[in-house]
Enzyme design. Sequence first.
Site, PDB file in Angstrom:
ATOM      1  N   LYS A  91       2.488  34.446  -0.597  1.00  0.00           N
ATOM      2  CA  LYS A  91       2.088  35.762   0.108  1.00  0.00           C
ATOM      3  C   LYS A  91       0.954  35.470   0.933  1.00  0.00           C
ATOM      4  CE  LYS A  91      -0.665  38.607  -1.587  1.00  0.00           C
ATOM      5  NZ  LYS A  91      -1.961  38.621  -2.023  1.00  0.00           N
TER       6      LYS A  91
ATOM      7  N   SER B 184      -5.936  40.391  -2.547  1.00  0.00           N
ATOM      8  CA  SER B 184      -5.937  39.621  -1.432  1.00  0.00           C
ATOM      9  C   SER B 184      -4.897  40.175  -0.450  1.00  0.00           C
ATOM     10  CB  SER B 184      -5.690  38.082  -1.985  1.00  0.00           C
ATOM     11  OG  SER B 184      -6.471  37.788  -2.633  1.00  0.00           O
TER      12      SER B 184
ATOM     13  N   LYS C 143     -11.021  34.636   2.252  1.00  0.00           N
ATOM     14  CA  LYS C 143     -10.020  34.548   1.282  1.00  0.00           C
ATOM     15  C   LYS C 143      -8.914  33.902   1.845  1.00  0.00           C
ATOM     16  CE  LYS C 143      -7.994  34.388  -2.675  1.00  0.00           C
ATOM     17  NZ  LYS C 143      -7.848  35.642  -3.416  1.00  0.00           N
TER      18      LYS C 143
END
Length: 298
Positions: free
Chosen positions: A239, A96, A171
């Site tokens: 993150k 990701s 995502k």
Amino acid sequence: MTVLAFIGLGIMGGPMAANLVKAGYDVIGYDTNHSALASLQNLGGRSAGSIAQAVTDADVVITMLPDSPDVQAVALGEEGIYANARAGTLHIDCSSIRPDIAQQLARRATDLGLRAVDAPVSGGEVGAIEALLSIMVGGQPDDVSEAQQILQHVGSTIVHVGPHGAGQTVKAANQLIVAGTIQLVAEAIVFLEAYGVDTTAAVKVLAGGLAGNAILDRKVTSMLQRDFTPGFRIDLHHKDMGILTSAARDAGVIIPLGSHVAQLIASLRASGHGQLDHTALLLLVERLSGRDLQSAKV
């Protein structure tokens, strides 16, 4: 037999590589964790001593790494994928990362006679183990079609969502919904417990109605037990929320609830809980509510 190089054998990558071995692929793994390599070998895979060694004879290279800089280093370094892979090799990045970085990698791959798709996954450790991941893929149609033939062995829902970078964009949206849902479930649990409700019974009826969601189906039992053994760490969700908020700002999209949850995740991380599962947002709700913190099992 198709030769797959799999780089990154952590919580998600390890089970994914294992499922590809079970599917009959010749899997060459690389990770800095020697026990992860040993586990892959025990299942019938092979291990490599370097990235270059892993990818030299591979038809397809899959990466599952923590963050954008990690993928860039592995792909673009002198001993990395693009410097050592054969012409025509397909790079499937299941990490990701930032959408713009995925686009940059795809352009660089094309310049070098390689191919790349971004294919981030959702479903956590359980989804990886059971090969039930949801995978959102960005890239050229022919490359995505080839990637899908491999990804079907690690996921149950595999969708081509657009050009390079689109997988990472979807995502980011996924992580927005997951974070918000975990936060609301955490608040509901603390609310129910404050009134002495049978939370197991309450969760059962909630999961069967309009409030039903994957967190209630898969994560709530461990949340009720205060078991925050990491399936997906707070550090990583922090993150991802950074990727989301930055991309939303660039597009001029206002995400007030998402931004608030991002700050809650950042607060939990700053409190030293970055290695816990993201469902540890429950601890923060308890703290903000002035209720006694219950010990997390890690």
